[in-house]
Design an enzyme around this catalytic site. Structure first.
Site, PDB file in Angstrom:
ATOM      1  N   PRO A  88      12.751  61.551 -38.651  1.00 20.65           N
ATOM      2  CA  PRO A  88      13.695  62.162 -39.601  1.00 20.65           C
ATOM      3  C   PRO A  88      14.413  63.377 -39.007  1.00 20.65           C
ATOM      4  O   PRO A  88      15.407  63.837 -39.562  1.00 20.65           O
ATOM      5  CB  PRO A  88      12.810  62.573 -40.789  1.00 20.65           C
ATOM      6  CG  PRO A  88      11.410  62.243 -40.434  1.00 20.65           C
ATOM      7  CD  PRO A  88      11.374  61.556 -39.112  1.00 20.65           C
ATOM      8  N   GLU A 115       1.993  62.449 -39.248  1.00 19.16           N
ATOM      9  CA  GLU A 115       2.890  63.606 -39.422  1.00 19.16           C
ATOM     10  C   GLU A 115       3.918  63.705 -38.311  1.00 19.16           C
ATOM     11  O   GLU A 115       4.893  64.430 -38.426  1.00 19.16           O
ATOM     12  CB  GLU A 115       2.080  64.906 -39.500  1.00 19.16           C
ATOM     13  CG  GLU A 115       1.017  64.924 -40.581  1.00 19.16           C
ATOM     14  CD  GLU A 115       1.542  64.448 -41.927  1.00 19.16           C
ATOM     15  OE1 GLU A 115       2.499  65.056 -42.427  1.00 19.16           O
ATOM     16  OE2 GLU A 115       0.988  63.470 -42.468  1.00 19.16           O
ATOM     17  N   ARG A 153      24.263  43.307 -33.809  1.00 19.60           N
ATOM     18  CA  ARG A 153      25.508  42.771 -34.379  1.00 19.60           C
ATOM     19  C   ARG A 153      26.736  43.134 -33.554  1.00 19.60           C
ATOM     20  O   ARG A 153      27.773  42.503 -33.661  1.00 19.60           O
ATOM     21  CB  ARG A 153      25.737  43.310 -35.802  1.00 19.60           C
ATOM     22  CG  ARG A 153      24.601  43.066 -36.754  1.00 19.60           C
ATOM     23  CD  ARG A 153      24.866  43.662 -38.102  1.00 19.60           C
ATOM     24  NE  ARG A 153      25.721  42.789 -38.897  1.00 19.60           N
ATOM     25  CZ  ARG A 153      27.013  42.865 -39.008  1.00 19.60           C
ATOM     26  NH1 ARG A 153      27.660  43.833 -38.404  1.00 19.60           N
ATOM     27  NH2 ARG A 153      27.692  42.023 -39.724  1.00 19.60           N
ATOM     28  N   ASP A 168      35.703  44.346 -36.689  1.00 19.69           N
ATOM     29  CA  ASP A 168      36.863  45.180 -36.982  1.00 19.69           C
ATOM     30  C   ASP A 168      36.741  45.843 -38.341  1.00 19.69           C
ATOM     31  O   ASP A 168      37.147  46.969 -38.527  1.00 19.69           O
ATOM     32  CB  ASP A 168      38.144  44.345 -36.949  1.00 19.69           C
ATOM     33  CG  ASP A 168      38.548  44.040 -35.519  1.00 19.69           C
ATOM     34  OD1 ASP A 168      39.376  43.150 -35.323  1.00 19.69           O
ATOM     35  OD2 ASP A 168      38.022  44.707 -34.620  1.00 19.69           O
TER      36      ASP A 168
HETATM   37  C1  4FL Z   1      12.597  58.513 -41.287  1.00 16.75           C
HETATM   38  C2  4FL Z   1      12.363  57.752 -39.037  1.00 16.75           C
HETATM   39  C3  4FL Z   1      13.970  58.303 -41.193  1.00 16.75           C
HETATM   40  C4  4FL Z   1      13.735  57.571 -39.001  1.00 16.75           C
HETATM   41  C5  4FL Z   1       8.280  58.573 -39.615  1.00 16.75           C
HETATM   42  C6  4FL Z   1       8.349  58.998 -40.927  1.00 16.75           C
HETATM   43  C7  4FL Z   1      11.797  58.245 -40.203  1.00 16.75           C
HETATM   44  C8  4FL Z   1      10.329  58.451 -40.237  1.00 16.75           C
HETATM   45  N1  4FL Z   1      14.501  57.837 -40.061  1.00 16.75           N
HETATM   46  N2  4FL Z   1       9.507  58.239 -39.215  1.00 16.75           N
HETATM   47  N3  4FL Z   1       9.650  58.904 -41.285  1.00 16.75           N
END
Ligand code: 4FL
Length: 265
Positions: A88, A115, A153, A168
């Site tokens: 995140p 975590e 894609r 496009d």
């Molecule tokens: C959230 C990874 C949004 C990528 C672990 C907990 C995450 C994520 N985008 N990884 N949340």
């Protein structure tokens, strides 16, 4: 393109590889997809991949040694691979980033759990940190699938017939126009007349206008960081004039649709 996913839940990817566009891309040799179990790189009888955080606090942290060994393992046959950590804290994925990623030959996708991962991995083993949006998941696995699908894609020959047209439509960074299919009337609602007119130029014009207007109504932020063409500016101006006409008509009629101090403006 070769994707190598590092995860402690490799089974999560089986259904993903075996369906739809990813499956087709694998069968057509457009991509190679493989998964490495981080646990296989952990030492000791229990092959532990996580531990308690230094400094205390809740949750667990992914240990650096198994991750480092897994990344090195993934890189041995592909030294030019770029290593991505799904987190995140990363740059938020958008179509432009997907396009950039599609330009690499090899991507290693590291799925964090718990975590987070030991900071020394982020510092020394990761080329890009990528997020798929501002929310917390339990691990990076779904995020890795999102990245792989968005990138696949964009690889030529992965979408079948409608290839370039499909690309496009987002490559101009606007939302798509509305779509309709049969029946001609559904629960009392028809379809826009122009679409059944057979007039291809008019249809294309309608689609371009709708694409722009919808983006304006639903996602104005997309227009704000985009350079509009003269044609697009003209479409929006005409739209503003039409709306102005409607508003004027309302205030002349003295309707109570407008609050007192706005009337007559
Ligand atoms: C959230 C990874 C949004 C990528 C672990 C907990 C995450 C994520 N985008 N990884 N949340």
């Amino acid at each position: 393109m070769r994707f190598t996913v590092l995860t402690i839940f490799p089974d999560l990817f089986q259904a993903f590889w075996e369906h739809g566009i990813i499956r087709r891309a694998i069968l057509n040799n457009r991509i190679v997809a493989e998964v490495l179990n981080i646990r296989d790189f952990a030492e000791g009888r229990h092959r532990v991949t996580d531990d308690t955080p230094y400094g205390g606090g809740p949750g667990m942290v992914m240990k650096p040694e198994p991750l480092a060994a897994a990344i090195r393992g993934a890189k041995t046959d592909r030294p030019e691979a770029k290593t991505i950590l799904l987190t995140p804290q990363g740059r938020v994925l958008d179509q432009g980033l997907a396009r950039d990623l599609a330009g690499f030959s090899d991507l290693i996708l590291v799925c964090g759990r718990y975590e987070g991962v030991d900071e020394r991995i982020c510092d020394n083993f990761i080329d890009f940190e990528i997020s798929i949006g501002d929310y917390v998941l339990t691990g990076g696995e779904l995020a890795a699938m999102v990245v792989m699908e968005a990138v696949t894609r964009l690889i030529p020959g992965t979408l079948g017939g409608e290839d370039s047209a499909e690309k496009d439509s987002f490559s101009n960074d606007l939302l798509e126009h509305a779509h309709y299919t049969k029946p001609r009337e559904f629960e009392g609602e028809g379809v826009p007349e122009v679409l059944v007119s057979g007039h291809h130029e008019a249809i294309e014009k309608w689609r371009q206008e709708m694409s722009l207007i919808r983006t304006f109504l639903k996602r104005r932020d997309l227009l704000e960081d985009r350079t509009l063409s003269k044609k697009e500016v003209d479409i929006l101006k005409k739209w503003c004039l039409d709306i102005e006409k409607i508003i004027r008509g309302q205030s002349i009629r003295g309707t109570d649709a407008l609050s007192g101090d706005e009337q007559g403006r």
